[in-house]
Design a protein around this motif. Sequence first.
Motif, PDB file in Angstrom:
ATOM      1  N   SER A   6       2.430 -10.760  -5.192  1.00 27.30           N
ATOM      2  CA  SER A   6       2.244  -9.656  -4.140  1.00 27.30           C
ATOM      3  C   SER A   6       3.384  -8.456  -4.174  1.00 27.30           C
ATOM      4  O   SER A   6       2.809  -7.159  -4.102  1.00 27.30           O
ATOM      5  CB  SER A   6       2.486 -10.267  -2.708  1.00 27.30           C
ATOM      6  N   ALA A   9       2.009  -6.338  -7.132  1.00 28.24           N
ATOM      7  CA  ALA A   9       0.897  -5.605  -6.773  1.00 28.24           C
ATOM      8  C   ALA A   9       1.316  -4.484  -6.101  1.00 28.24           C
ATOM      9  O   ALA A   9       0.515  -3.236  -6.049  1.00 28.24           O
ATOM     10  CB  ALA A   9      -0.240  -6.759  -5.960  1.00 28.24           C
ATOM     11  N   MET A  13       0.395  -0.713  -6.727  1.00 27.48           N
ATOM     12  CA  MET A  13      -0.276   0.179  -5.803  1.00 27.48           C
ATOM     13  C   MET A  13       0.665   1.559  -5.406  1.00 27.48           C
ATOM     14  O   MET A  13      -0.124   2.683  -5.477  1.00 27.48           O
ATOM     15  CB  MET A  13      -0.254  -0.459  -4.356  1.00 27.48           C
ATOM     16  N   ARG A 112     -12.618  -1.373   3.112  1.00 26.94           N
ATOM     17  CA  ARG A 112     -12.798  -2.180   2.082  1.00 26.94           C
ATOM     18  C   ARG A 112     -13.835  -3.285   2.066  1.00 26.94           C
ATOM     19  O   ARG A 112     -14.839  -3.271   1.179  1.00 26.94           O
ATOM     20  CB  ARG A 112     -11.639  -3.109   2.003  1.00 26.94           C
ATOM     21  N   TYR A 206      -1.151  -1.801   2.091  1.00 29.86           N
ATOM     22  CA  TYR A 206      -1.184  -2.851   1.170  1.00 29.86           C
ATOM     23  C   TYR A 206      -2.238  -3.983   1.768  1.00 29.86           C
ATOM     24  O   TYR A 206      -3.142  -4.348   0.777  1.00 29.86           O
ATOM     25  CB  TYR A 206       0.168  -3.427   0.500  1.00 29.86           C
ATOM     26  N   TYR A 209      -5.731  -2.692   1.984  1.00 33.08           N
ATOM     27  CA  TYR A 209      -6.374  -2.239   0.669  1.00 33.08           C
ATOM     28  C   TYR A 209      -6.973  -3.640  -0.143  1.00 33.08           C
ATOM     29  O   TYR A 209      -8.114  -3.561  -0.674  1.00 33.08           O
ATOM     30  CB  TYR A 209      -5.690  -1.511  -0.291  1.00 33.08           C
ATOM     31  N   PHE A 210      -6.268  -4.641   0.025  1.00 31.86           N
ATOM     32  CA  PHE A 210      -6.629  -5.856  -0.897  1.00 31.86           C
ATOM     33  C   PHE A 210      -7.168  -7.019  -0.167  1.00 31.86           C
ATOM     34  O   PHE A 210      -7.249  -7.994  -0.711  1.00 31.86           O
ATOM     35  CB  PHE A 210      -5.398  -6.298  -1.697  1.00 31.86           C
ATOM     36  N   LYS A 212     -10.050  -9.356   1.389  1.00 34.14           N
ATOM     37  CA  LYS A 212     -11.076  -9.871   0.779  1.00 34.14           C
ATOM     38  C   LYS A 212     -11.719 -10.823   1.832  1.00 34.14           C
ATOM     39  O   LYS A 212     -11.335 -11.216   2.891  1.00 34.14           O
ATOM     40  CB  LYS A 212     -11.008 -10.687  -0.231  1.00 34.14           C
TER      41      LYS A 212
END
Length: 246
Positions: A6, A9, A13, A112, A206, A209-210, A212
């Motif tokens: 994390s 990432a 980012m 997203r 963050y 954006y990621f 799911k």
Amino acid sequence: MNYLKSIGAYVIMLKSVFKRPQKGKIFWEAVFREIDDLGVKSVGIVAFISFFIGGVVAIQTALNLEDPIIPKDLIGFATKRSMILEFSSTFIMVILAGKVGSYITSSIGTMRVTEQIDALEVMGINSLNYLVLPKILATVFFYPFIVLLAMFLGIFGGWIAGIATGLFKPEDYIAGIQLDFQPYLISYSLIKSIVFAFLIATIPSYFGYFVKGGSLEVGRASTKAVVWTIVVIIFSNYFLTQMLLS
């Protein structure tokens, strides 16, 4: 291991965020829009909380200084130090992390899951730069003004509390405010506010954006974002205090 992934990432980012915007006019319009959404619309709650917390701190200090030997100007001094050192720069940021952080995560997360971010990428737009950088600039440049406002209203609220309750004289309170005034402490609080503003803008971004899944996952991501932002702010507060005041 998941935490290290994390963090990695998050760093990747940030590399994509800090790139030159493709269209300057559109970018600066986005910055001013974020200043309104993330800053101006938070002034009311910050002003309300700061004013009454300052009053409460002054009243509690007065009630605990009943010994006539202790000078009454310590009430103003204690209120001033409390508001400048911690409340305005740390606790106000924690409050904003909850209010603003959840908004940032939910707004980006919704983009997203509805594939709006994918559409930006298809059009050749750096979505991270387009969505996150305006938020960073808006918070970093505007939140120090919010902190200064919180300082002033907190100290002013303590003065009003003294007049309303009669627990201490206004002139003693003002003398306490002037006692051992150190301008560096204001600079210290402003430096902290800039660091915390950066965290408030980037950590929720963050998580949003990621994200799911669907709307349920967006809600969970908002909760995680607020929790982690507050945790990182508290840890950062400890290290910044060690570096700046030791």
